[in-house]
Each structure stands twice: as C-alpha cells, then as structure tokens.
Design an enzyme around this catalytic site. Structure first.
Site, short mmCIF file in Angstrom:
data_model
loop_
_atom_site.label_atom_id
_atom_site.label_comp_id
_atom_site.label_asym_id
_atom_site.label_seq_id
_atom_site.Cartn_x
_atom_site.Cartn_y
_atom_site.Cartn_z
N PRO A 128 0.81 -1.22 0.00
CA PRO A 128 0.00 0.00 0.00
C PRO A 128 0.85 1.28 0.00
O PRO A 128 0.50 2.25 -0.65
CB PRO A 128 -0.82 -0.12 1.29
CG PRO A 128 -0.93 -1.59 1.52
CD PRO A 128 0.36 -2.18 1.03
N THR A 160 -1.78 -8.91 -9.44
CA THR A 160 -2.46 -9.51 -10.59
C THR A 160 -2.53 -11.02 -10.41
O THR A 160 -1.53 -11.65 -10.03
CB THR A 160 -1.69 -9.18 -11.89
OG1 THR A 160 -1.66 -7.77 -12.04
CG2 THR A 160 -2.33 -9.81 -13.11
N GLU A 370 4.69 -2.40 -13.75
CA GLU A 370 6.06 -2.84 -14.06
C GLU A 370 6.98 -1.66 -14.43
O GLU A 370 7.82 -1.76 -15.32
CB GLU A 370 6.04 -3.92 -15.13
CG GLU A 370 5.20 -5.12 -14.68
CD GLU A 370 5.39 -6.36 -15.48
OE1 GLU A 370 6.54 -6.61 -15.89
OE2 GLU A 370 4.41 -7.08 -15.66
C1 FAD Z 1 -3.86 -3.16 -12.61
C2 FAD Z 1 -2.59 -3.24 -11.85
C3 FAD Z 1 -1.94 -4.45 -11.73
C4 FAD Z 1 -0.76 -4.54 -10.97
N1 FAD Z 1 -0.15 -5.77 -10.81
C5 FAD Z 1 0.88 -5.87 -9.94
C6 FAD Z 1 1.42 -7.16 -9.60
O1 FAD Z 1 0.99 -8.21 -10.13
N2 FAD Z 1 2.43 -7.23 -8.67
C7 FAD Z 1 2.93 -6.11 -8.08
O2 FAD Z 1 3.83 -6.24 -7.25
N3 FAD Z 1 2.46 -4.88 -8.39
C8 FAD Z 1 1.44 -4.74 -9.30
N4 FAD Z 1 0.93 -3.50 -9.58
C9 FAD Z 1 1.50 -2.32 -8.95
C10 FAD Z 1 2.24 -1.42 -9.91
O3 FAD Z 1 3.44 -2.02 -10.31
C11 FAD Z 1 2.41 -0.06 -9.24
O4 FAD Z 1 1.11 0.55 -9.23
C12 FAD Z 1 3.40 0.83 -9.97
O5 FAD Z 1 4.70 0.35 -9.85
C13 FAD Z 1 3.36 2.28 -9.43
O6 FAD Z 1 3.44 2.28 -8.06
P1 FAD Z 1 2.35 3.14 -7.20
O7 FAD Z 1 1.00 2.80 -7.73
O8 FAD Z 1 2.62 2.93 -5.77
O9 FAD Z 1 2.63 4.64 -7.60
P2 FAD Z 1 3.72 5.57 -6.88
O10 FAD Z 1 5.03 4.90 -6.83
O11 FAD Z 1 3.15 6.11 -5.65
O12 FAD Z 1 3.81 6.74 -7.96
C14 FAD Z 1 2.80 7.78 -8.07
C15 FAD Z 1 3.27 8.72 -9.17
O13 FAD Z 1 4.52 9.32 -8.80
C16 FAD Z 1 5.49 9.07 -9.81
N5 FAD Z 1 6.80 8.87 -9.20
C17 FAD Z 1 7.15 8.06 -8.17
N6 FAD Z 1 8.45 8.12 -7.92
C18 FAD Z 1 8.98 9.01 -8.80
C19 FAD Z 1 10.30 9.52 -9.05
N7 FAD Z 1 11.35 9.13 -8.35
N8 FAD Z 1 10.44 10.41 -10.05
C20 FAD Z 1 9.37 10.81 -10.79
N9 FAD Z 1 8.11 10.38 -10.60
C21 FAD Z 1 7.92 9.48 -9.61
C22 FAD Z 1 5.00 7.80 -10.53
O14 FAD Z 1 5.54 7.69 -11.84
C23 FAD Z 1 3.50 8.03 -10.52
O15 FAD Z 1 3.15 8.88 -11.57
C24 FAD Z 1 -0.22 -3.38 -10.38
C25 FAD Z 1 -0.87 -2.16 -10.53
C26 FAD Z 1 -2.04 -2.07 -11.25
C27 FAD Z 1 -2.72 -0.73 -11.37
#
Ligand code: FAD
Length: 388
Positions: A128, A160, A370
C-alpha cells in the site's frame, strides 16, 4: 541483420493469432463487462503452451525463444488485454525468478504446474505505501531460532492473478532472530496455506478481467527451502525479473495499439462525411500515418529487447536499457494510438458497441505497471548519464 521470423516463430504467431481471434475475441467484451476471471479461455491458452512459452519443456513450458513470447503476447493483447496480462504474469513475473535464481526442486515443485497452466502464479512486490519505491516495503520475514523457516507478515497490494493464484512470489525485508537486517529476499508461498489471506478485489478502469487483489500474510510459515536466491538478493531478483516483464508489457501495448489501428483504418475507409470517406481527409491521414509509424517503431524496439534477452541467456548481461526503452515507447504509443483511433470513430468510438473504448481503457495500464513512464525515464536517464 535479419528481420524475418524463423519458420517456427511464424508458426507460433499464426497459432496465437488463430486462437486469439477465434476464441478470445468473441468473449472479450463480456469478460470486460463482468470483470470475471476468464478461466476457460486461459486453460485453452495453457493447452497451446502459452502459459510457459520460454520455460523449458522439462519444467512444463514450451521451450521457445523470447521473440516467440513477444509474438504470442502481441496477438493475445490484440484480442484482449486482460488475457495478455494473465499470460504475461505467469510467463515473466512468475517464471523468470525460478529460471534465473531457483533451485531444481523449486522448478519442479512450483514452476512446472504454473508453466503448464495447471495453476496460476502471481508476483507480489507492491505494498500500500510502496510501489515505485520498492525499497520502502514493510513486509517482514523473520528467520526462526532453529533456522528452518521464516515467519512472513505484511500486506501486498495490486496483485495480478492474486484472487486465483496457487503460488505467489513474495518479497519481504528479512531479519535474523538477533534482529540483524538481511535486506529484501524473495520467497515462493502456497496460497492454500494458513496465514495467506486474499483481501479486497481492486475495481479497475481497464484490464477488468485480470483479477487483482490485496494479499495479507499473517504469521505465514515459509520453509527456508522456499526462499528464491540468497538472503538479501530479493531486490536484485525483483528488478531483473522486471526487465523481462517490461518486454511482455511492451508487446502487450503493441497488440492493443495494433487492434485499435486496424479498426480505425477500416473505419476511415468506410465512414463517409461531406460526401467522402473520412480517410481521404488529410487530418485523418496524418493521424493514421503517426499511429502506424509509432507502432512500427515500438515493434522494432521490443524485437531488439527480445533479441538482447535471448542473447543474455548465454551472456548473463542485463537488458535494462533495451527493455525500459521498449516499454516506455510502446506504452505511450498504445495510449496515443487508442486515443487517436477513438477520435477517428467519432461518437461510435465512445460507444460500448465497439471495442475502441475498451482498447482506450486497457492501454492506460501499460504506462503504469512494471515501472511507470516516469520511473522508466529515470532508469534510462541514469543509465545514459551514469549519474543518480
Ligand atoms: C492493474 C494493476 C496491476 C498490478 N499488478 C501488480 C502485480 O501483479 N504485482 C505487483 O507487485 N504490483 C502490481 N501493480 C502495482 C504497480 O506495479 C504499481 O502501481 C506501480 O509500480 C506504481 O506504483 P504506485 O502505484 O505505488 O505509484 P507511486 O510509486 O506512488 O507513484 C505515483 C506517481 O509518482 C510518480 N513517481 C514516483 N516516484 C517518482 C520519481 N522518483 N520520479 C518521478 N516520478 C515518480 C509515478 O511515476 C507516478 O506517476 C499493479 C498495478 C495495477 C494498477
């Protein structure tokens, strides 16, 4: 330089196209609508060997190359992105950690049933409070006093295939009984065991038929034999696996874009306005020209990354740059192309009677999971400059 597919790759592409168009296309809209996991069509994909394309035959897979994996992913995604997400997780995110870091026993016990499609696999890195910043994960694995097992506790989100997976790769901060931190490690866990709790299903904009949920591990007992790789090697495993995963997502993006482009091209020839086919208007032709060009550029980038990955099986070289560029460009192309294709369809593009709005919703995820586009630009920029 050789651009032609081999006879075997051509056969796989034809088989995947035939399956995707005749079996998946007719059911894709209904699954998108219901959000139900497409168990029946996924088991048919497994019969064709698509749940373990690059996994060697002795571990339940088809023993094909990375180009074949890309070709299958493009065809399945062109039919339905939800199906391609499920295929991609089994193949890349679940399969690759075992191939690169697993023991023989782990490959026989966990990889074989997943690669053959008997059961589903999942990959649980995100939490989370930690997505892009995976280092900030809080899930804990505490080694027992007698050194026989770890007790894993923590929450994973957005997993997923989480609602249907039998085996899940879980990443956790590892500690020894004296409190010493050993860094992040990777474990394979059995979802039918006590302490594995499937949480809320995530309601989603797109890829609605790919089941996604939270997972909670509550004092989950995991034998040391279920650790993949060494203690503290988990972050490296997670990132290496994402290199392969990003090739799959790039291929998925190309499939979605291709389906949207094909529909827009056909519509532009048929739909008349002001006495002419809309495809005769220069502004529509400009859109089609940009769409086709970006799709072909994406295809070249993903084929280059697939070729690099195939070579890396011998050399062990990382393919981070090629895979990141392929995913970044192909995913932004999928968003661009589906947006333009919807616009070319006018009001009909907005209707649920055509798949355009589904392509548009599905394309967005390729820019997020990813590695978001922002993170991929950061990865590419750091590799290019050598600066952090
Ligand atoms: C439908 C779906 C399926 C998924 N399946 C899986 C799965 O099977 N296994 C798994 O482990 N995860 C899974 N995920 C998670 C997914 O990999 C993450 O949502 C993704 O890596 C982004 O992380 P976050 O949502 O916490 O966004 P955050 O990391 O909170 O990012 C929020 C925003 O800030 C930006 N940001 C963050 N850090 C930086 C930086 N240093 N510089 C510039 N911009 C930045 C991001 O690009 C984004 O725009 C899934 C997500 C979805 C929506």
């Amino acid at each position: 330089m050789e651009f032609a597919l081999t006879e075997e790759q051509q056969m796989i592409q034809d088989a995947a196209r035939e399956f995707a168009q005749s079996v998946i296309v007719p059911v894709a809209a209904a699954y998108d609508d219901s959000g139900e996991f497409p168990a029946e069509t996924i088991s048919q994909a497994a019969e064709l060997g698509f749940m373990g394309i690059e996994i060697p035959e002795e571990y339940g897979g088809s023993g094909l190359d990375t180009i074949s994996y890309v070709l299958v992913m493009i065809e399945i995604a062109a039919a339905d992105a939800s199906h391609s997400t499920i295929v991609s997780v089994n193949n890349s995110l679940f399969g690759v950690p075992f191939l690169m870091f697993g023991t023989e026993e782990q490959k026989q016990t966990y990889l074989k049933p997943v690669a053959s499609g008997q059961v589903n696999g999942a990959y649980a890195l995100t939490e989370p409070q930690s997505g892009s910043d995976a280092h900030a994960m809080r899930c804990k694995a505490m080694l027992s006093e007698d050194g026989t097992h770890y007790t894993i506790t923590g929450k994973k989100s957005w997993i997923t295939s989480g609602p249907v997976a039998k085996y899940v790769i879980v990443f956790a901060q590892t500690f020894h009984p004296d409190g010493e931190s050993k860094g992040i490690s990777a474990f394979v866990v059995d979802a039918d065991q006590d302490g594995f709790i499937r949480g809320k299903h995530e309601p989603k904009l797109g890829i609605r038929a790919s089941a996604t949920c939270e997972i909670e591990l509550e004092n989950f007992k995991c034998p040391v034999e279920n650790r993949i790789g060494e203690e503290g090697q988990g972050f490296k495993i997670a990132m290496t696996v994402l290199d392969s995963g990003r090739i799959g997502v790039a291929a998925q993006a190309i499939g979605i874009a291709q389906a949207a482009y094909d529909a827009a091209l056909e519509y532009s020839r048929e739909r008349k306005a002001f006495g002419s086919a809309i495809g005769s208007f220069q502004s529509i032709q400009n859109k089609l020209a940009d769409m086709r060009t970006r799709i072909e550029a994406s295809r070249l980038l993903v084929m280059q990354a697939a070729w690099d990955k195939e070579r890396s099986k011998q050399t062990g070289a990382r393919i981070t740059l090629a895979a990141s560029m392929a995913k970044l460009y192909a995913s932004e192309t999928a968003m661009f192309v589906t947006h333009q294709a919807l616009q070319i369809h006018g009001g009909m593009g907005y209707s649920k009677e055509l798949p355009l709005e589904r392509y548009f919703r599905d394309a967005k995820i390729t820019e997020i999971y990813e590695g978001t586009s922002e993170i991929l630009r950061m990865v590419i920029g750091r590799l290019e400059t050598g600066l952090r």
